[in-house]
Design a protein around this motif. Structure first.
Motif, PDB file in Angstrom:
ATOM      1  N   PRO A 299       0.804  -1.223   0.000  1.00 22.09           N
ATOM      2  CA  PRO A 299       0.000   0.000   0.000  1.00 22.09           C
ATOM      3  C   PRO A 299       0.836   1.271   0.000  1.00 22.09           C
ATOM      4  O   PRO A 299       0.290   2.360  -0.211  1.00 22.09           O
ATOM      5  N   ASN A 300       2.150   1.152   0.223  1.00 23.28           N
ATOM      6  CA  ASN A 300       3.005   2.344   0.131  1.00 23.28           C
ATOM      7  C   ASN A 300       2.912   2.991  -1.240  1.00 23.28           C
ATOM      8  O   ASN A 300       3.142   4.200  -1.371  1.00 23.28           O
ATOM      9  N   PHE A 301       2.532   2.223  -2.275  1.00 22.95           N
ATOM     10  CA  PHE A 301       2.423   2.826  -3.596  1.00 22.95           C
ATOM     11  C   PHE A 301       1.230   3.776  -3.693  1.00 22.95           C
ATOM     12  O   PHE A 301       1.195   4.622  -4.588  1.00 22.95           O
ATOM     13  N   VAL A 302       0.269   3.659  -2.803  1.00 20.27           N
ATOM     14  CA  VAL A 302      -0.799   4.668  -2.754  1.00 20.27           C
ATOM     15  C   VAL A 302      -0.198   6.024  -2.429  1.00 20.27           C
ATOM     16  O   VAL A 302      -0.559   7.047  -3.025  1.00 20.27           O
ATOM     17  N   ALA A 303       0.730   6.052  -1.467  1.00 21.26           N
ATOM     18  CA  ALA A 303       1.388   7.304  -1.097  1.00 21.26           C
ATOM     19  C   ALA A 303       2.400   7.744  -2.147  1.00 21.26           C
ATOM     20  O   ALA A 303       2.500   8.932  -2.473  1.00 21.26           O
ATOM     21  N   GLU A 304       3.144   6.788  -2.697  1.00 25.81           N
ATOM     22  CA  GLU A 304       4.255   7.128  -3.583  1.00 25.81           C
ATOM     23  C   GLU A 304       3.820   7.416  -5.013  1.00 25.81           C
ATOM     24  O   GLU A 304       4.452   8.213  -5.708  1.00 25.81           O
ATOM     25  N   ARG A 305       2.754   6.764  -5.470  1.00 24.66           N
ATOM     26  CA  ARG A 305       2.337   6.896  -6.865  1.00 24.66           C
ATOM     27  C   ARG A 305       0.871   7.293  -7.004  1.00 24.66           C
ATOM     28  O   ARG A 305       0.314   7.285  -8.094  1.00 24.66           O
ATOM     29  N   GLY A 306       0.252   7.641  -5.895  1.00 25.25           N
ATOM     30  CA  GLY A 306      -1.176   7.915  -5.896  1.00 25.25           C
ATOM     31  C   GLY A 306      -1.602   9.050  -6.793  1.00 25.25           C
ATOM     32  O   GLY A 306      -2.698   9.020  -7.370  1.00 25.25           O
ATOM     33  N   GLU A 307      -0.761  10.076  -6.935  1.00 29.97           N
ATOM     34  CA  GLU A 307      -1.131  11.201  -7.808  1.00 29.97           C
ATOM     35  C   GLU A 307      -1.291  10.721  -9.249  1.00 29.97           C
ATOM     36  O   GLU A 307      -2.200  11.159  -9.962  1.00 29.97           O
ATOM     37  N   ALA A 308      -0.417   9.809  -9.677  1.00 29.82           N
ATOM     38  CA  ALA A 308      -0.540   9.271 -11.034  1.00 29.82           C
ATOM     39  C   ALA A 308      -1.802   8.425 -11.165  1.00 29.82           C
ATOM     40  O   ALA A 308      -2.488   8.461 -12.199  1.00 29.82           O
ATOM     41  N   TYR A 309      -2.143   7.651 -10.112  1.00 32.27           N
ATOM     42  CA  TYR A 309      -3.373   6.857 -10.167  1.00 32.27           C
ATOM     43  C   TYR A 309      -4.592   7.770 -10.285  1.00 32.27           C
ATOM     44  O   TYR A 309      -5.511   7.499 -11.059  1.00 32.27           O
ATOM     45  N   LEU A 310      -4.602   8.834  -9.509  1.00 30.38           N
ATOM     46  CA  LEU A 310      -5.737   9.758  -9.562  1.00 30.38           C
ATOM     47  C   LEU A 310      -5.876  10.382 -10.951  1.00 30.38           C
ATOM     48  O   LEU A 310      -6.989  10.627 -11.425  1.00 30.38           O
ATOM     49  N   ARG A 311      -4.758  10.600 -11.591  1.00 24.88           N
ATOM     50  CA  ARG A 311      -4.768  11.242 -12.908  1.00 24.88           C
ATOM     51  C   ARG A 311      -5.081  10.248 -14.024  1.00 24.88           C
ATOM     52  O   ARG A 311      -5.801  10.574 -14.970  1.00 24.88           O
ATOM     53  N   ASP A 312      -4.562   9.033 -13.931  1.00 22.94           N
ATOM     54  CA  ASP A 312      -4.576   8.118 -15.073  1.00 22.94           C
ATOM     55  C   ASP A 312      -5.602   6.990 -14.984  1.00 22.94           C
ATOM     56  O   ASP A 312      -5.934   6.382 -15.999  1.00 22.94           O
ATOM     57  N   VAL A 313      -6.094   6.695 -13.780  1.00 18.69           N
ATOM     58  CA  VAL A 313      -7.018   5.582 -13.595  1.00 18.69           C
ATOM     59  C   VAL A 313      -8.423   6.137 -13.391  1.00 18.69           C
ATOM     60  O   VAL A 313      -8.617   7.047 -12.576  1.00 18.69           O
ATOM     61  N   PRO A 314      -9.415   5.619 -14.109  1.00 21.68           N
ATOM     62  CA  PRO A 314     -10.785   6.114 -13.921  1.00 21.68           C
ATOM     63  C   PRO A 314     -11.223   6.007 -12.465  1.00 21.68           C
ATOM     64  O   PRO A 314     -10.912   5.021 -11.773  1.00 21.68           O
ATOM     65  N   ALA A 315     -11.942   7.007 -11.984  1.00 24.01           N
ATOM     66  CA  ALA A 315     -12.347   7.051 -10.574  1.00 24.01           C
ATOM     67  C   ALA A 315     -13.132   5.813 -10.172  1.00 24.01           C
ATOM     68  O   ALA A 315     -13.019   5.337  -9.032  1.00 24.01           O
ATOM     69  N   ALA A 316     -13.902   5.272 -11.090  1.00 24.80           N
ATOM     70  CA  ALA A 316     -14.705   4.082 -10.778  1.00 24.80           C
ATOM     71  C   ALA A 316     -13.852   2.849 -10.500  1.00 24.80           C
ATOM     72  O   ALA A 316     -14.348   1.852  -9.972  1.00 24.80           O
ATOM     73  N   GLU A 317     -12.560   2.915 -10.845  1.00 26.72           N
ATOM     74  CA  GLU A 317     -11.664   1.773 -10.632  1.00 26.72           C
ATOM     75  C   GLU A 317     -10.673   1.992  -9.491  1.00 26.72           C
ATOM     76  O   GLU A 317      -9.851   1.110  -9.215  1.00 26.72           O
ATOM     77  N   HIS A 318     -10.731   3.145  -8.831  1.00 28.16           N
ATOM     78  CA  HIS A 318      -9.758   3.432  -7.774  1.00 28.16           C
ATOM     79  C   HIS A 318      -9.803   2.396  -6.652  1.00 28.16           C
ATOM     80  O   HIS A 318      -8.770   2.047  -6.073  1.00 28.16           O
ATOM     81  N   HIS A 319     -10.997   1.901  -6.347  1.00 30.48           N
ATOM     82  CA  HIS A 319     -11.115   0.949  -5.238  1.00 30.48           C
ATOM     83  C   HIS A 319     -10.472  -0.403  -5.553  1.00 30.48           C
ATOM     84  O   HIS A 319     -10.275  -1.215  -4.644  1.00 30.48           O
ATOM     85  N   GLU A 320     -10.129  -0.640  -6.818  1.00 32.70           N
ATOM     86  CA  GLU A 320      -9.494  -1.903  -7.199  1.00 32.70           C
ATOM     87  C   GLU A 320      -7.987  -1.880  -6.973  1.00 32.70           C
ATOM     88  O   GLU A 320      -7.326  -2.917  -7.079  1.00 32.70           O
ATOM     89  N   LEU A 321      -7.422  -0.697  -6.668  1.00 31.85           N
ATOM     90  CA  LEU A 321      -5.976  -0.533  -6.569  1.00 31.85           C
ATOM     91  C   LEU A 321      -5.473  -0.806  -5.158  1.00 31.85           C
ATOM     92  O   LEU A 321      -5.972  -0.241  -4.183  1.00 31.85           O
ATOM     93  N   TRP A 322      -4.475  -1.677  -5.056  1.00 29.64           N
ATOM     94  CA  TRP A 322      -3.789  -1.934  -3.786  1.00 29.64           C
ATOM     95  C   TRP A 322      -4.792  -2.171  -2.652  1.00 29.64           C
ATOM     96  O   TRP A 322      -4.744  -1.552  -1.604  1.00 29.64           O
ATOM     97  N   ARG A 323      -5.713  -3.089  -2.908  1.00 32.94           N
ATOM     98  CA  ARG A 323      -6.719  -3.428  -1.894  1.00 32.94           C
ATOM     99  C   ARG A 323      -6.046  -4.018  -0.648  1.00 32.94           C
ATOM    100  O   ARG A 323      -5.078  -4.772  -0.748  1.00 32.94           O
TER     101      ARG A 323
END
Length: 434
Positions: A299-323
């Motif tokens: 889950p450290n990648f939420v902190a380290e790469r989260g800005e890219a996820y917010l920008r590049d991954v559709p919001a409807a799929e955010h809950h699928e990341l690093w569960r």
């Protein structure tokens, strides 16, 4: 030695007598003649942390490499200046790590030649699966005619021409000791028996304080453009037939689906692992639980790469990341790790990310996947062979301990490496904060 005046995570006051194993736990243990005494003064005593997935040699090399990721380089011009400066100072290869396309787009030999034509250069993508080389570097590894200089890490033939001096492990070991880490699982694929023996010998001679468990022969990295269900099923079945588990690297939904299908076809081994599980679609949750494998995630990648996820991954799929929370609720055995050097090696930062789900800007990514602080901490306390089962401070347990300077409630509130006061391996202090 005797650790006196400590408090266990459940609030129990306890002195702990330890050699290579814990021999006594109790309040008010008498000091024995000649015994080393460490006064914990009301601080928390934990089993030593275990990082359940990292890459020792790569992490050691990263401490001496040029960092060109989004946290270090802000754009194409900054990257060019950084590489030109490195070239002016270099007396051999430039080894750069952590690159992502958000810095300056895709890299190939033509792009690199424009900014660094004369000095051999290799840049590792932050995923760890790809290296980009300039023409000078390609010539050094015997691939002068390679079309684009983009080489997979898994294709190790080209690496035989690289400098072979192994990076020293001492600096990395000292850093891990400062975090309270007493054991690691090296997840590097393709390690030979000699490689594994060298890591064990580094521990035995004291260069590496941490005990080492290697996934090596059981590790299999999956690639989206080469997903062969039959071959993967055969690999798993062969490993299981020999009594051995597998560890399957899954960072995309497609990789996870194929891994789960292969595990279902080949059958279970209690030591099977799914590495990362970076993307788990809703429809795969039940299959992950049914396969019985332990998920080792970061889950450290939420902190380290989260800005890219917010920008590049559709919001409807955010809950699928690093569960984390939903997998635990489904009954999936889990452990945490850092994936250093692809993630930062601080396990306490990974714990905080699991609890807060905050990106660098403070945004929250999939709040429902957050877990409690005690859960996050205990997910770094498992044995190498049983990552999801937290170790306890009890007689017979390994003599690997982490002593913190504050009581349990503050440990759980802060989850901060700055509270690590001492790290003990096999009954000997390997780190003590001054």
């Amino acid at each position: 030695m005797l650790i006196r005046g400590g408090v266990l995570l459940d609030g129990t006051r306890a002195d702990v007598r330890v050699q290579d194993r814990i021999t006594e736990v109790g309040d008010g243990l008498a000091t024995r003649p000649g015994e080393t005494v460490y006064d914990a003064t009301g601080g928390t005593v934990l089993p030593g942390l275990h990082d359940h997935h990292l890459h020792l040699r790569a992490a050691a090399a990263a401490l001496h490499s040029l960092h060109v990721g989004p946290d270090a380089v802000t754009g194409p011009e900054h990257l060019a200046r950084t590489l030109r400066q490195a070239a002016s100072d270099a007396d051999g290869w430039i080894r750069a790590v952590g690159y992502h396309e958000s810095v300056a787009g895709p890299l190939d030999r033509a792009v690199l030649d424009r900014v660094c034509p004369a000095v051999p250069l290799r840049i590792q993508h932050r995923s760890g699966v790809l290296w980009m080389l300039n023409s000078a570097g390609l010539a050094r590894v015997g691939l002068a005619d390679h079309p684009d200089g983009r080489l997979r890490s898994a294709d190790t033939g080209w690496a035989s021409a690289l400098p072979h001096a192994e990076p020293p492990l001492g600096h990395l070991s000292a850093l891990l000791s400062r975090y309270g880490v007493t054991g690691v699982t090296d997840a590097t694929p393709g390690l030979s028996a000699a490689d594994v023996a060298a890591l064990q010998q580094a521990h035995q001679r004291g260069e590496l304080a941490q005990s080492v468990h290697c996934l090596a022969a059981g590790k299999r990295i999956l690639h989206d453009d080469d997903l062969d269900l039959d071959a993967l099923t055969d690999f798993i079945a062969d490993r299981h037939a020999g009594g051995d588990p597998v560890a399957l690297h899954c960072v995309t939904a497609a990789q996870l689906v194929v891994a789960l299908a292969a595990l279902a076809a080949a059958g279970r081994h209690p030591g099977d692992r799914l590495e990362h599980a970076a993307v788990v679609p809703d429809g795969s949750l039940a299959a992950v639980a049914a396969c019985g494998a332990t998920v080792v995630t970061q889950p450290n990648f939420v902190a380290e790469r989260g800005e890219a996820y917010l920008r590049d991954v559709p919001a409807a799929e955010h809950h699928e990341l690093w569960r984390v929370a939903s997998l635990r609720a489904a009954g999936v055995p889990m452990a945490l790790s850092t994936d250093a050097p692809f993630g930062r090696p601080d396990p306490w930062a990974a714990m905080r990310a699991a609890v807060t789900r905050r990106t660098a800007s403070g945004a929250v990514l999939a709040a429902a996947e957050a877990i409690g602080a005690a859960e996050a901490l205990t997910m770094f306390l498992g044995e190498a062979s049983a990552p999801a089962t937290p170790r306890r401070i009890e007689p017979g347990g390994r003599g690997d301990l982490c002593v913190l300077s504050v009581p349990p409630h503050q440990v759980l509130h802060d989850l901060d490496a700055e509270h690590v006061a001492a790290t003990v391996v096999a009954g000997e202090v390997v780190y003590a904060r001054r």
